[in-house]
Design an enzyme around this catalytic site. Structure first.
Site, short mmCIF file in Angstrom:
data_model
loop_
_atom_site.label_atom_id
_atom_site.label_comp_id
_atom_site.label_asym_id
_atom_site.label_seq_id
_atom_site.Cartn_x
_atom_site.Cartn_y
_atom_site.Cartn_z
N ARG A 121 0.83 -1.23 0.00
CA ARG A 121 0.00 0.00 0.00
C ARG A 121 0.85 1.27 0.00
NH1 ARG A 121 -3.58 -2.94 3.69
NH2 ARG A 121 -5.13 -3.90 2.37
N LYS A 143 3.88 11.65 -11.08
CA LYS A 143 2.97 10.91 -11.96
C LYS A 143 3.62 9.57 -12.27
CE LYS A 143 0.26 14.41 -14.39
NZ LYS A 143 -0.03 15.05 -15.69
N GLU A 185 11.06 19.16 -24.22
CA GLU A 185 10.38 19.45 -22.95
C GLU A 185 11.02 20.66 -22.26
OE1 GLU A 185 7.63 17.97 -21.74
OE2 GLU A 185 7.51 16.01 -22.72
N LYS A 227 8.89 23.25 -13.04
CA LYS A 227 7.98 22.13 -12.79
C LYS A 227 7.66 22.03 -11.30
CE LYS A 227 6.42 17.64 -13.71
NZ LYS A 227 6.39 16.47 -14.54
N GLU A 237 -3.23 18.05 -10.54
CA GLU A 237 -3.77 18.59 -11.80
C GLU A 237 -5.27 18.85 -11.71
OE1 GLU A 237 -1.73 16.78 -15.18
OE2 GLU A 237 -3.47 17.19 -16.43
N ARG A 242 -1.27 22.76 -13.31
CA ARG A 242 -0.40 21.67 -13.79
C ARG A 242 -0.74 21.28 -15.24
NH1 ARG A 242 1.99 16.43 -10.54
NH2 ARG A 242 3.18 15.64 -12.32
N ASN A 246 0.95 20.28 -20.07
CA ASN A 246 0.52 19.46 -21.21
C ASN A 246 0.58 20.25 -22.53
OD1 ASN A 246 -0.01 17.30 -19.51
ND2 ASN A 246 -2.09 18.03 -19.08
N HIS A 249 0.87 18.52 -25.87
CA HIS A 249 0.58 17.10 -25.67
C HIS A 249 -0.72 16.64 -26.34
CE1 HIS A 249 3.92 17.36 -22.92
NE2 HIS A 249 3.84 16.09 -22.62
N HIS A 253 -0.31 13.90 -28.78
CA HIS A 253 -0.88 12.58 -28.50
C HIS A 253 -1.51 12.01 -29.78
CE1 HIS A 253 -3.05 9.39 -26.39
NE2 HIS A 253 -4.07 9.72 -27.17
N HIS A 267 8.20 10.54 -28.10
CA HIS A 267 7.28 11.40 -27.33
C HIS A 267 7.71 12.87 -27.39
CE1 HIS A 267 4.53 12.78 -24.28
NE2 HIS A 267 5.55 13.26 -23.58
N1 GLY Z 1 4.42 15.58 -17.60
C1 GLY Z 1 3.39 16.41 -17.16
C2 GLY Z 1 3.19 16.39 -15.69
O1 GLY Z 1 4.00 15.85 -14.97
O2 GLY Z 1 2.21 16.91 -15.22
#
Ligand code: GLY
Length: 370
Positions: A121, A143, A185, A227, A237, A242, A246, A249, A253, A267
């Site tokens: 957990r 993430k 990025e 970041k 997010e 946040r 994107n 993206h 995508h 990517h």
């Molecule tokens: N890669 C985008 C984020 O971490 O929110």
């Protein structure tokens, strides 16, 4: 060396950026190593290139490495890999208070982070990102995910690392293509929220890509700091802050889906082209000058990244790309938020974009001769 804090209630941690940091791993990560045999999940290529340094640093601290190697590539972010990794970690006798080290790029970081999120957990993990993309983006912010039949990163969790160590020396062995993909990025941070950084990159981008220590360190530390600030404001997010990360993206995508998430378009390359499309679409809507959109395209192109949709040679139309977008996990109540620009360094979340407009725009971009 730079140390950037990520401030989160009860889960704050540091990101260390500098050349040669792996050699101090035994000291830097000492508070997170309870076992004599330290569990490390490693990208097999990164381990072949840099594993000896990790082992030597651990040996200096009186420890050794127990290594679970992962094949490079998205193919390792599966249920099967997750199950194998969890079983291995359990075999290692991992307890909640232990930390697993993720050594590699985004794939290893995402897989290890997710395993750490669910094992007992939730146990701890430390990120040692070895690609530019992972150092400036995926290793920071918590993430974690695996891919499923239905798409990329659809099963995962927010689970913050306890420490991130970004050793710039690991970038020496990256291919130039992978380095450029990571640079996309870096450029993204300038375009989304820092015009001065964008201008600095236009002047020093070539030195960053040549891995000159000082400009590279500045580019990575500035990206991580941005970041970190965004994640501290909107960890999960939910507020829209946040979501700015994107940028590029949503268009990207669709391009990745159309090219089968394959090496045809990495990517970072899809993000680079997606950023150009977001800028050009913003200009079409009258949100920015066409000149600003061109400035973004020129920055992308100068870094050797794809800046034109027609040049990709896709055999599809705008409707098909929009269809891919509808499967994007950012879809919300039937609407797809786009990150658009009011200017370079001024991204915002646009919630009412008309997908018919997007389709027409993409048809024009696919046909355009540049
Ligand atoms: N890669 C985008 C984020 O971490 O929110």
């Amino acid at each position: 060396m730079a140390v950037i804090p990520v401030a989160l209630a009860g889960r704050s941690y540091e990101v260390h950026v500098g050349r040669g940091l792996i050699d101090s791993l035994g000291t830097l990560a000492a508070p997170f190593m309870r076992k004599t045999q330290v569990p490390i999940v490693a990208d097999s290529a990164a381990w072949a290139a840099h594993g000896r340094r990790v082992e030597a640093a651990l040996a200096e601290a009186g420890r050794s490495a127990a290594v679970f190697e992962v094949a490079p590539g998205e193919g390792s972010k599966t249920w099967e890999s997750l199950a194998a990794l969890c079983d291995w970690l359990l075999d290692q006798g991992i307890e909640r208070g232990d930390h697993v080290i993720a050594f590699g790029g985004g794939v290893v970081g995402d897989l290890t982070g997710f395993a750490a999120a669910i094992l007992k957990r939730g146990c701890g993990f430390v990120q040692l990102p070895t690609t530019l993309l992972a150092q400036v983006d995926s290793s920071v912010g918590g993430k974690t995910a695996i891919n499923t039949r239905a798409g990329k990163n659809l099963v995962g969790a927010f689970h913050q690392p306890a420490l991130v160590i970004a050793d710039l020396a690991t970038l020496d062995t990256l291919s130039s293509r992978e380095l450029r993909a990571g640079y996309a990025e870096v450029l993204k941070y300038g375009v989304l929220g820092d015009r001065a950084f964008f201008d600095w990159l236009n002047e020093h981008g070539a030195e960053v890509l040549a891995l000159r220590e000082e400009p590279l360190g500045h580019a990575v530390a500035t990206s991580v700091a941005m970041k970190s600030a965004i994640v501290a404001q909107d960890e999960r997010e939910t507020s829209g802050k946040r979501a700015l990360l994107n940028l590029g993206h949503t268009f990207g995508h669709a391009l990745e889906a159309e090219t089968g998430f394959s090496s045809r378009l990495l990517h970072g390359e899809s993000v680079a082209l997606g950023m150009v499309l977001a800028a050009r679409f913003s200009a079409r809507l009258g949100l920015i000058d066409a000149g600003d959109a061109q400035t973004v395209a020129t920055a992308v192109e100068s870094a050797g990244l794809p800046a034109s949709l027609s040049a990709l040679g896709l055999d599809c139309d705008g409707a098909r790309l929009v269809d891919h977008m509808l499967h994007d996990k950012k879809m919300d109540a039937g609407r797809l938020p786009f990150i658009l620009l009011h200017g370079i360094g001024e991204a915002f979340v646009a919630k009412n974009v008309d997908l018919t407009d997007v389709r027409t725009f993409l048809d024009e971009e696919l046909a355009a001769v540049r």
